[in-house]
Design a protein around this motif. Sequence first.
Motif, mmCIF file in Angstrom:
data_model
loop_
_atom_site.group_PDB
_atom_site.id
_atom_site.type_symbol
_atom_site.label_atom_id
_atom_site.label_comp_id
_atom_site.label_asym_id
_atom_site.label_seq_id
_atom_site.Cartn_x
_atom_site.Cartn_y
_atom_site.Cartn_z
ATOM 1 N N GLY A 62 -13.702 -11.909 -4.947
ATOM 2 C CA GLY A 62 -13.696 -10.456 -4.846
ATOM 3 C C GLY A 62 -12.489 -9.940 -4.071
ATOM 4 O O GLY A 62 -11.835 -10.681 -3.326
ATOM 5 N N GLY A 63 -12.193 -8.673 -4.286
ATOM 6 C CA GLY A 63 -11.153 -8.007 -3.498
ATOM 7 C C GLY A 63 -9.736 -8.294 -3.941
ATOM 8 O O GLY A 63 -8.795 -8.115 -3.161
ATOM 9 N N ILE A 64 -9.536 -8.726 -5.190
ATOM 10 C CA ILE A 64 -8.145 -8.947 -5.627
ATOM 11 C C ILE A 64 -7.761 -7.999 -6.770
ATOM 12 O O ILE A 64 -6.840 -8.272 -7.531
ATOM 13 C CB ILE A 64 -7.880 -10.427 -6.015
ATOM 14 N N GLY A 65 -8.501 -6.899 -6.861
ATOM 15 C CA GLY A 65 -8.186 -5.894 -7.885
ATOM 16 C C GLY A 65 -7.104 -4.934 -7.410
ATOM 17 O O GLY A 65 -6.466 -5.165 -6.370
ATOM 18 N N PRO A 66 -6.897 -3.808 -8.135
ATOM 19 C CA PRO A 66 -5.785 -2.901 -7.821
ATOM 20 C C PRO A 66 -6.151 -1.712 -6.922
ATOM 21 O O PRO A 66 -5.293 -0.872 -6.634
ATOM 22 C CB PRO A 66 -5.372 -2.407 -9.210
ATOM 23 N N THR A 67 -7.422 -1.589 -6.497
ATOM 24 C CA THR A 67 -7.828 -0.395 -5.743
ATOM 25 C C THR A 67 -7.694 -0.624 -4.235
ATOM 26 O O THR A 67 -7.626 -1.778 -3.781
ATOM 27 C CB THR A 67 -9.280 0.004 -6.099
ATOM 28 N N PRO A 68 -7.669 0.466 -3.459
ATOM 29 C CA PRO A 68 -7.402 0.320 -2.013
ATOM 30 C C PRO A 68 -8.452 -0.528 -1.269
ATOM 31 O O PRO A 68 -8.161 -1.051 -0.197
ATOM 32 C CB PRO A 68 -7.435 1.762 -1.498
ATOM 33 N N ASP A 69 -9.661 -0.616 -1.836
ATOM 34 C CA ASP A 69 -10.673 -1.426 -1.145
ATOM 35 C C ASP A 69 -10.546 -2.917 -1.493
ATOM 36 O O ASP A 69 -11.345 -3.734 -1.040
ATOM 37 C CB ASP A 69 -12.095 -0.911 -1.460
ATOM 38 N N ASP A 70 -9.561 -3.269 -2.283
ATOM 39 C CA ASP A 70 -9.320 -4.687 -2.583
ATOM 40 C C ASP A 70 -8.339 -5.238 -1.554
ATOM 41 O O ASP A 70 -7.117 -5.116 -1.695
ATOM 42 C CB ASP A 70 -8.764 -4.830 -4.011
ATOM 43 N N ILE A 71 -8.877 -5.822 -0.509
ATOM 44 C CA ILE A 71 -8.038 -6.170 0.646
ATOM 45 C C ILE A 71 -7.817 -7.693 0.797
ATOM 46 O O ILE A 71 -7.206 -8.125 1.758
ATOM 47 C CB ILE A 71 -8.671 -5.606 1.943
ATOM 48 N N THR A 72 -8.322 -8.463 -0.150
ATOM 49 C CA THR A 72 -8.257 -9.917 0.018
ATOM 50 C C THR A 72 -6.827 -10.428 0.141
ATOM 51 O O THR A 72 -6.517 -11.255 1.007
ATOM 52 C CB THR A 72 -8.987 -10.612 -1.154
ATOM 53 N N ARG A 73 -5.941 -9.921 -0.718
ATOM 54 C CA ARG A 73 -4.569 -10.463 -0.681
ATOM 55 C C ARG A 73 -3.889 -10.145 0.649
ATOM 56 O O ARG A 73 -3.163 -10.974 1.185
ATOM 57 C CB ARG A 73 -3.756 -10.001 -1.889
ATOM 58 N N ASP A 74 -4.162 -8.944 1.203
ATOM 59 C CA ASP A 74 -3.564 -8.613 2.512
ATOM 60 C C ASP A 74 -4.088 -9.543 3.605
ATOM 61 O O ASP A 74 -3.331 -10.056 4.421
ATOM 62 C CB ASP A 74 -3.924 -7.164 2.900
ATOM 63 N N ALA A 75 -5.403 -9.759 3.574
ATOM 64 C CA ALA A 75 -6.009 -10.589 4.622
ATOM 65 C C ALA A 75 -5.517 -12.033 4.536
ATOM 66 O O ALA A 75 -5.167 -12.643 5.554
ATOM 67 C CB ALA A 75 -7.534 -10.529 4.488
ATOM 68 N N VAL A 76 -5.456 -12.554 3.321
ATOM 69 C CA VAL A 76 -5.024 -13.954 3.148
ATOM 70 C C VAL A 76 -3.562 -14.101 3.568
ATOM 71 O O VAL A 76 -3.175 -15.079 4.233
ATOM 72 C CB VAL A 76 -5.241 -14.412 1.688
ATOM 73 N N ALA A 77 -2.726 -13.100 3.216
ATOM 74 C CA ALA A 77 -1.311 -13.167 3.592
ATOM 75 C C ALA A 77 -1.169 -13.197 5.113
ATOM 76 O O ALA A 77 -0.369 -13.962 5.666
ATOM 77 C CB ALA A 77 -0.562 -11.977 3.003
ATOM 78 N N GLN A 78 -1.980 -12.390 5.780
ATOM 79 C CA GLN A 78 -1.917 -12.373 7.261
ATOM 80 C C GLN A 78 -2.328 -13.720 7.845
ATOM 81 O O GLN A 78 -1.692 -14.232 8.757
ATOM 82 C CB GLN A 78 -2.838 -11.282 7.813
ATOM 83 N N VAL A 79 -3.394 -14.291 7.310
ATOM 84 C CA VAL A 79 -3.868 -15.579 7.818
ATOM 85 C C VAL A 79 -2.829 -16.667 7.543
ATOM 86 O O VAL A 79 -2.571 -17.536 8.385
ATOM 87 C CB VAL A 79 -5.228 -15.954 7.181
ATOM 88 N N ALA A 80 -2.207 -16.603 6.368
ATOM 89 C CA ALA A 80 -1.198 -17.609 6.010
ATOM 90 C C ALA A 80 0.131 -17.349 6.724
ATOM 91 O O ALA A 80 1.009 -18.216 6.736
ATOM 92 C CB ALA A 80 -0.997 -17.624 4.497
ATOM 93 N N GLY A 81 0.271 -16.148 7.290
ATOM 94 C CA GLY A 81 1.496 -15.816 8.034
ATOM 95 C C GLY A 81 2.689 -15.572 7.140
ATOM 96 O O GLY A 81 3.830 -15.877 7.511
ATOM 97 N N VAL A 82 2.439 -15.036 5.936
ATOM 98 C CA VAL A 82 3.535 -14.759 4.994
ATOM 99 C C VAL A 82 3.375 -13.340 4.456
ATOM 100 O O VAL A 82 2.278 -12.777 4.490
ATOM 101 C CB VAL A 82 3.520 -15.764 3.803
ATOM 102 N N PRO A 83 4.476 -12.755 3.943
ATOM 103 C CA PRO A 83 4.351 -11.403 3.357
ATOM 104 C C PRO A 83 3.803 -11.467 1.928
ATOM 105 O O PRO A 83 3.805 -12.537 1.306
ATOM 106 C CB PRO A 83 5.792 -10.909 3.348
ATOM 107 N N LEU A 84 3.377 -10.318 1.446
ATOM 108 C CA LEU A 84 3.003 -10.221 0.031
ATOM 109 C C LEU A 84 4.274 -9.985 -0.773
ATOM 110 O O LEU A 84 5.098 -9.153 -0.400
ATOM 111 C CB LEU A 84 2.056 -9.041 -0.192
#
Lengths: 229, 251
Positions: free
Chosen positions: B69-91
């Motif tokens: 969940g959370g990898i769609g195009p709407t503002p409540d899809d926050i998975t990619r942001d969270a994973v990028a932060q945990v991985a320490g890399v930009p989107l």
Amino acid sequence: MPDRMRVAVLSLACAALLGVSAPAARAADAKWGWVEGSAGRWLSLPERRAGYTDNGISVELALPPGTGVAYERDGRWKPSGASLAFAVDNVNFSGNEYRRGEAYFPASATFVFGKDFLSLGIRKRIRIFFRELWDGFRPSGIRLTYAWGNHLPVGSMYRLWEEETVFIVAGPEEAGKRVTNSRDLLEDFRAAYDRAPKGPVTEVLVQAERPRGEKGTAHTSITVRFPEE
Amino acid sequence: MATRVGIVILGDEVLKGETKEANLAFMIPLLNEWGAEVALCAVLPDDVPTVVRHLRMYLEETDLLILTGGIGPTPDDITRDAVAQVAGVPLVLNEEAKAALEARSFQGGNPEYRILMAYVPEGAILIPNPLSGAPGFYIGGMAAFPGIPRLLQEMFGWVKPLVAGNRKSRITLYSMAPESSYAGIMNEVMSSHPDVGVGSYPVNEGEFRVRVVFRGAGFERTSACASQFEEKLAGVGFKVLRRTEERGDDA
């Protein structure tokens, strides 16, 4: 011939007969009365290995499509506990458990109460005769069949023929597992017919079949013990 | 090879009861079948700091986190942001993902927002989505999948090589014994077989009252534990009516 001589000759003859017949008798006994045949009307025999005991049978089978086997034994057993161990790696998806003549079970054991019948009337009996003529004859008497189902959930109990009740003791989702069931034939008879059986178990039938049209070989193992050890 | 797997369901829709979670029932049996050990499951809200905090914690306890969940195009899809932060890399815009999205057009879809699904954490490996083109991704021990069951089910096989391990042997005993009659017996067999996991689960329908499941790395050992339980249960007057045996990969 003096009496003592006669006795000696007779004794020798008896000993010789015994000596000759004992291994043959033992060989016959090794099957404990089990008779092998093919299951279903058009099926040929699969690759198989069977071991027999006085109170049961154990068979290992490799069933390509279009094969089947049945083992029967007549006797007289008080209905009590029976232990059934089945292992099946491939069910028969073309089988329909509810249809007579299409209930191709990958593994089943049937206990026949050959002295017990339902009151069905002559017309019904004639209809059953002609149906069996097409679908294959069943042992006469009331029958409890324990089967590995192809589609039905485990725990299903239903009347397949008027005088045959099927208990699904393992199902398709358990393919690849070994499933052992401890059954009380008396209790199961009561559950199926709402009364105690009128006579003993007179026949046990162990079957496995894989109809044409199925894909791949099914490996099946069946062990039946009655009474349960 | 990952053996301890965590599953994280992302989405307010699950927490608020808007959507009935349907993916766990699909994923858990498969992961077990493949030889993974599912160590935890969690449902998290659509809040990046909360998700980041929990993901970091879960990564310490598992070898692989599966996110749905959370990898769609709407503002409540926050998975990619969270994973990028945990991985320490930009989107970053992934050209392969962009091409996959552009290859499929959706009537009424807005390309400006649709392309957001091509932004993944830098260095992530794409998980192909043969149905809609919008990919999942994997980075730093986290694999992100869509929450839509049809899409997830189509893509989930991608995980198998990451988790494949030795499937444990499993023996299940069914009986009519009340749980309290064998609680002490469970203690005994668990003490004598510490390497075998034992669980008791009431069954509320069918022919049985309970099932007791034994899971272990070796079939013989697991079987011995189950048989010891069966014997002791007979000692208190209850019989095992059904036994299923499933050999593990080591058997």
